[in-house]
Design a protein around this motif. Structure first.
Motif, short mmCIF file in Angstrom:
data_model
loop_
_atom_site.label_atom_id
_atom_site.label_comp_id
_atom_site.label_asym_id
_atom_site.label_seq_id
_atom_site.Cartn_x
_atom_site.Cartn_y
_atom_site.Cartn_z
N SER A 141 0.84 -1.20 0.00
CA SER A 141 0.00 0.00 0.00
C SER A 141 0.88 1.25 0.00
N ASN A 142 0.29 2.37 -0.34
CA ASN A 142 1.04 3.63 -0.34
C ASN A 142 1.60 3.95 1.05
N THR A 143 0.86 3.60 2.09
CA THR A 143 1.32 3.84 3.45
C THR A 143 2.59 3.05 3.73
N VAL A 144 2.60 1.79 3.32
CA VAL A 144 3.78 0.94 3.53
C VAL A 144 4.94 1.42 2.66
N LEU A 145 4.64 1.84 1.44
CA LEU A 145 5.70 2.37 0.58
C LEU A 145 6.35 3.61 1.20
N LEU A 146 5.55 4.46 1.83
CA LEU A 146 6.10 5.64 2.50
C LEU A 146 6.94 5.23 3.71
N GLN A 147 6.53 4.19 4.42
CA GLN A 147 7.33 3.68 5.54
C GLN A 147 8.68 3.19 5.04
N LEU A 148 8.65 2.40 3.97
CA LEU A 148 9.90 1.88 3.40
C LEU A 148 10.81 3.03 2.98
N TYR A 149 10.24 4.00 2.29
CA TYR A 149 11.01 5.16 1.81
C TYR A 149 11.64 5.91 2.98
N SER A 150 10.80 6.25 3.97
CA SER A 150 11.30 7.09 5.06
C SER A 150 12.34 6.35 5.91
N LEU A 151 12.12 5.07 6.17
CA LEU A 151 13.11 4.31 6.94
C LEU A 151 14.42 4.18 6.17
N TYR A 152 14.32 3.95 4.86
CA TYR A 152 15.54 3.85 4.04
C TYR A 152 16.32 5.16 4.08
N LYS A 153 15.62 6.27 3.88
CA LYS A 153 16.29 7.57 3.87
C LYS A 153 16.90 7.89 5.23
N GLN A 154 16.16 7.61 6.31
CA GLN A 154 16.67 7.89 7.65
C GLN A 154 17.90 7.05 7.94
N ALA A 155 17.87 5.79 7.52
CA ALA A 155 19.00 4.89 7.76
C ALA A 155 20.21 5.28 6.93
N SER A 156 19.99 5.74 5.72
CA SER A 156 21.13 6.01 4.83
C SER A 156 21.60 7.46 4.84
N GLU A 157 20.71 8.42 5.18
CA GLU A 157 21.09 9.83 5.12
C GLU A 157 20.91 10.59 6.42
N GLY A 158 20.17 10.02 7.37
CA GLY A 158 19.92 10.73 8.62
C GLY A 158 18.68 11.61 8.51
N ASP A 159 18.59 12.61 9.39
CA ASP A 159 17.42 13.49 9.42
C ASP A 159 17.24 14.24 8.10
N VAL A 160 15.97 14.46 7.77
CA VAL A 160 15.63 15.18 6.56
C VAL A 160 16.21 16.60 6.61
N THR A 161 16.62 17.09 5.45
CA THR A 161 17.14 18.46 5.35
C THR A 161 16.38 19.20 4.26
N GLY A 162 16.54 20.49 4.23
CA GLY A 162 15.89 21.28 3.20
C GLY A 162 14.47 21.66 3.59
N ASP A 163 13.86 22.43 2.72
CA ASP A 163 12.51 22.90 2.96
C ASP A 163 11.49 21.90 2.48
N ARG A 164 10.34 21.92 3.14
CA ARG A 164 9.23 21.07 2.74
C ARG A 164 8.74 21.54 1.37
N PRO A 165 8.52 20.60 0.44
CA PRO A 165 8.02 20.99 -0.88
C PRO A 165 6.67 21.69 -0.75
N GLY A 166 6.42 22.57 -1.65
CA GLY A 166 5.14 23.29 -1.63
C GLY A 166 4.36 23.02 -2.90
N GLY A 167 3.32 23.78 -3.07
CA GLY A 167 2.52 23.67 -4.28
C GLY A 167 1.72 22.40 -4.34
N PHE A 168 1.64 21.84 -5.53
CA PHE A 168 0.78 20.69 -5.76
C PHE A 168 1.56 19.39 -5.97
N ASP A 169 2.80 19.35 -5.53
CA ASP A 169 3.59 18.13 -5.65
C ASP A 169 3.30 17.26 -4.43
N PHE A 170 2.12 16.65 -4.42
CA PHE A 170 1.64 15.91 -3.26
C PHE A 170 2.50 14.70 -2.93
#
Length: 86
Positions: free
Chosen positions: A22-51
């Motif tokens: 599911s999309n929820t699980v895909l987001l979990q996989l993405y976020s855990l992968y990024k946190q494990a490989s890059e650490g805390d998120v950096t940069g500004d939160r995207p805006g507009g309609f890029d949901f």
């Protein structure tokens, strides 16, 4: 704790799942992968309609402060559980 080798093996296995999570699980996989490989998120939160980008940023941001070791273990556990459920 999962070793870096176990983490990379899980990342490879995640591309071979028998069914699309599911999309929820895909987001979990993405976020855990990024946190494990890059650490805390950096940069500004995207805006507009890029949901999709906003959802990914928010999912990763929700893990702020989680150690790479914890994220790596949770990622491996999640991938393993997805294979067990299949």
């Amino acid at each position: 704790m999962a070793t870096p080798e176990e983490f990379e093996a899980a990342a490879t296995r995640s591309k071979e799942l028998p069914s699309k999570p599911s999309n929820t699980v895909l987001l979990q996989l993405y976020s855990l992968y990024k946190q494990a490989s890059e650490g805390d998120v950096t940069g500004d939160r995207p805006g507009g309609f890029d949901f999709k980008a906003i959802a990914k940023y928010d999912a990763w941001s929700s893990l702020k402060g989680k150690s790479a070791d914890e994220a790596r273990q949770e990622y491996v556990d999640l991938v393993n559980s997805l294979f067990q459920q299949a």
